[in-house]
Design an enzyme around this catalytic site. Structure first.
Site, mmCIF file in Angstrom:
data_model
loop_
_atom_site.group_PDB
_atom_site.id
_atom_site.type_symbol
_atom_site.label_atom_id
_atom_site.label_comp_id
_atom_site.label_asym_id
_atom_site.label_seq_id
_atom_site.Cartn_x
_atom_site.Cartn_y
_atom_site.Cartn_z
ATOM 1 N N LYS A 1 -6.424 5.025 8.254
ATOM 2 C CA LYS A 1 -5.027 5.684 7.760
ATOM 3 C C LYS A 1 -5.314 6.829 7.966
ATOM 4 C CE LYS A 1 -3.209 2.462 4.778
ATOM 5 N NZ LYS A 1 -2.855 1.046 3.844
ATOM 6 N N SER B 1 0.899 -0.823 -0.070
ATOM 7 C CA SER B 1 0.311 -0.165 -0.090
ATOM 8 C C SER B 1 0.412 1.561 -0.033
ATOM 9 C CB SER B 1 -0.639 -0.079 1.280
ATOM 10 O OG SER B 1 -0.325 0.250 2.725
#
Length: 830
Positions: A723, A680
């Protein structure tokens, strides 16, 4: 000639995209108390159809495995369906174990109609109780004593007559029959008295010889008479025993008559009762008080088992109900049963599936230093209790219990349940073992487990697919179609009524729906994992009670969410504290070359939170290798390494088609002391490399997440909400400036359900979230410069990021070429 730059960076996402909240105004109810209950599960049609199919089909091997994560209502759905179906099914047979009078260590299993096991058990107990009173009374009666006395006197008279006849014969020959401490004997006799030794010795030798010879002959006759005495005693005992049996046969038959009449149609029971009758007659002495003459059995006769307690002598006549027997016998003689109950088939859930709890066990009791057992100590297992119905088991618990999984498979394959005792042969203790008859098995087994375990069993155990042919795979999410929100509101109302929770108003329902969408991982879906949702409204109900409110509102739901977050946030707060105190270096303002903020998710128990990480890149001339420092020190996982190799492929394809890639680059997660895995951050690392190659600074108020493919397209990642919120929290603590934000892949926009404060900050222009499709779009937002699109001549627009990178890469290639030429000219030929 170069073409003009045509790349346009995307605008920031609207607050409605960041948090597509449910509008309470769409609901037309005041509270969920006015809504109808939801009948069954929602969104689980496929799983429910599989459950229905597995229970309807009556074929071997069509047992059911229910798979899915916890909290989906699997147990509730299956149990309700099975209980409803079981009510319409016939109650299963009773199964009993009785003593095997021929081979005691092999108890006999008998099948009886439902409820009849208890009837037989009570009937046998009543019969034994009758005999306990009838037999002693019979042996104490005057008729019995007179008959017994006549037998004794007859036997004694015969023996005494023989003795008296021998005595008269001896007297006629001058010899007397005398009694001494040694028993009967012969002695010289004269003038009505036994001769003294001195007088006998004074007799002439011929006379003494005659008397001695006469005594010798008489002694032989006496010996014959005495030898017949045990035979006479045996005849006496045999006659007494035969008489006892004659009387006992009548008493036993009368005691068992009612039981036989109650089971006249059951051949196995009649055979058992006949064996009981014979054994009772053979051991009738058990009913006579010990020490009484009647209690003495004849030598060689079968002896009753020795037991430590008086009542334990009659255990062999008990009935051990292994399955069924719930129907009680009526009052009275204990032989008439009430009509069988309409309970239907059993539905049994075994929470602790050990081998003994599954297939039954044989218990032992200590007796004279050894462990002894008998058929009454056979205890049923879950397979016995569920026979004729349904057995529910947790697959993972079953797999962790020694021998249990194999025993279940043997039972299902063989169609019978056999009680096993593993390790008995290796036991150092002396035990009496049993071999109970197997019991035929007619059962549906339902296993509950997660998907990983299901696929492991299907791949590794060849028996699994043959025995569990049906899988009920429960959905995790529900599609938010037109009526989905209202259906979910009805579901919440049903839960509130069932849990005795205050009703929810529309604002509370909307807030729960928003939370459910976040749990599902997509704003266009709702989570059907009801366990965390039910826990949430339970907590909200508590806070409503604390506030004295009668209806749950959005404020109570939010209060419960905040408190849940607060209880588990200590580690997150300490982590963020290291950043705000600059122990961990993270910039949220300014711009720097080759430095960027990446985003990761940390999970502690069931609590997840986002954490920013500084990623840096350095470049120089080399052989074209991008060095992943995490991999070199064995902190990087294979997926992270894959992401670095992919971005290397992107660089080579874009900037080194006409020349060798001659750079040396290093990438690292700064101040990372644990393992790094996942791809990611691959787009983030690529941005850092491009910045370092172009020597253009990246805005530090922005953070990036997303993976990249070799074509420069940004791909989806997980944990996008956590996040974004993690980076937002750091920016908020340092002060929101309006220049801060996060870049995410477009595929993750549908996953957004951010906290209300993040959406509010975006609405006020204090924080932004960008959806970027390509690396070019992202680098423009991060640097403020155009990315540049390759023209027909193969060149990028002057001043664009791609042009600067291409120029730097070309410079590395030329420098490397010149270096090798100079090195070759200075090297002498050998």
């Amino acid at each position: 000639m170069t073409s003009e730059n045509t790349t346009t960076p995307p605008p920031a996402l609207s607050p409605e995209k960041l948090r597509p909240a449910c509008n309470p105004a769409k609901f037309g109810f005041e509270t969920t108390a006015t809504l109808d209950d939801v009948d069954g599960l929602i969104g689980q049609e496929r799983a429910v159809d599989a459950i229905r199919f597995a229970t309807e089909i009556q074929r071997k091997g069509f047992n059911l495995f229910v798979l899915g994560s916890s909290g989906l209502g699997k147990h509730t759905a299956v149990s309700r369906h099975l209980e409803d179906k079981a009510k319409s099914q016939q109650s299963p047979s009773d199964w009993i174990y009785v003593n095997n009078f021929e081979v005691a260590h092999k108890p006999v299993a008998i099948e009886l109609p439902p409820g009849r096991g208890a009837v037989l058990q009570k009937g046998m107990a009543a019969a034994i109780d009758r005999l306990k009173g009838a037999i002693p009374a019979l042996f104490e009666s005057d008729d019995y004593r007179n008959r017994r006395r006549a037998i004794d006197e007859g036997m004694q008279g015969s023996h005494q007559a023989a003795i008296e006849a021998l005595s008269e014969k001896a007297k006629a020959q001058g010899v007397a029959l005398v009694q001494s401490q040694q028993g009967l004997g012969m002695a010289p006799f004269k003038d009505g008295e036994v001769m003294q030794p001195d007088a006998f010795n004074a007799l002439p030798d011929e006379e003494k010889k005659r008397i001695q010879e006469t005594i010798g002959e008489l002694q032989k006759e006496l010996a014959v008479i005495m030898e017949n005495l045990p035979r006479l005693n045996q005849e006496r005992r045999d006659r007494i025993r035969d008489y006892n049996k004659e009387l006992a046969a009548v008493a036993v038959s009368q005691a068992l008559r009612d039981v036989k009449q109650a089971f006249w149609e059951a051949e196995p029971v009649l055979a058992y009762l006949e064996a009981v009758r014979k054994d009772l007659i053979e051991h009738i002495e058990m009913f006579v008080p010990s020490g009484a003459p009647e209690a003495q059995a004849a030598p060689g006769a079968p002896q009753p088992p020795v037991q430590p307690e008086d009542d334990s002598r009659f255990r062999r006549y008990q009935v051990n109900i292994l399955a069924g027997g719930e129907t009680e016998a009526s009052e009275g003689d204990g032989t008439q049963a009430e009509p069988p109950s309409a309970a239907g088939a059993p539905v049994i859930y075994e929470d602790y599936p050990t081998l003994g709890n599954l297939v039954g066990r044989i218990e032992h009791r200590s007796q004279m230093g050894a462990l002894m057992t008998d058929f009454t100590l056979i205890k049923p297992g879950a397979l016995h209790r569920a026979n004729g119905g349904y057995l529910l088991l947790e697959a993972r618990k079953l797999m962790t219990e020694p021998y249990a999984w194999d025993a279940l498979k043997r039972a299902l394959r063989g169609g019978c349940v056999k009680i096993e005792a593993p390790g008995a042969a290796a036991s150092p203790m002396t035990t009496t073992t049993l071999e109970p008859s197997p019991i035929p098995l007619d059962i549906k087994v339902v296993l509950f487990g997660d998907r990983g375990l299901y696929y492991q069993l299907a791949a590794l155990d060849p028996d699994f697919s043959d025995l569990f042919k049906v899988a009920a795979d429960f959905e995790e999410v529900l599609e938010r179609e037109d009526d989905a929100d209202l259906l979910y509101a009805r579901l919440l109302g049903s839960v509130a009524r069932r849990e005795d929770i205050r009703p929810l108003d529309p604002s509370a329902v909307a807030r729960v729906i928003d939370h459910s969408a976040r749990l599902s991982g997509a704003s266009d879906k709702l989570s059907v994992r009801m366990s965390p949702v039910v826990d949430l409204i339970r907590e909200a109900d508590f806070w409503a009670g604390e506030a004295g409110n009668e209806v749950l509102s959005a404020d109570h739901i939010q209060k419960a969410l905040d408190e849940q977050d607060r209880r588990l946030s200590r580690i997150r707060e300490r982590s963020y504290e290291t950043i705000t105190e600059e122990t961990i270096l993270i910039d949220t303002s300014g711009a720097k070359v080759g430095q960027i903020n990446g985003l990761s998710v940390l999970q502690v128990g069931g609590f997840s939170f986002g954490k920013p990480t500084r990623i840096t890149a350095r470049v120089g001339m080399g052989s074209g290798k991008v060095l992943d420092i995490e991999r070199e020190v064995e902190l990087g996982g294979p997926l992270h390494t894959k992401g670095v190799l992919i971005l290397s492929g992107f660089l080579a394809a874009r900037f080194a088609q006409a020349m060798p890639m001659s750079l040396a680059a290093t990438l690292v997660f700064e101040q990372s002391y644990g393992g790094v895995d996942g791809d990611s951050a691959s787009s983030t690392e690529l941005y850092a490399l491009l910045s370092a190659l172009a020597d253009v600074p990246i805005k530090q108020g922005l953070a990036v997440t997303g993976s990249v493919n070799q074509y420069g397209e940004v791909q989806a990642i997980g944990g996008v909400n956590e996040k974004i919120e993690g980076f937002f929290e750091i920016c908020k603590q340092r002060g929101l400036t309006g220049d801060q934000g996060v870049l995410i892949p477009p595929a993750n926009v549908r996953n957004l359900m951010l906290k209300p404060e993040v959406a509010e900050a975006a609405r006020n222009g204090q924080f932004r979230v960008f959806s970027v499709e390509t690396i070019d779009q992202g680098i423009e937002i991060l640097t403020g410069l155009p990315a540049g699109k390759r023209g027909d001549d193969g060149r990028y627009p002057e001043g664009s990021i791609n042009a600067l990178v291409a120029e730097r890469v070309r410079g590395f290639a030329e420098a490397r070429r010149d270096f090798h030429r100079g090195f070759a000219s200075e090297t002498p030929l050998s």
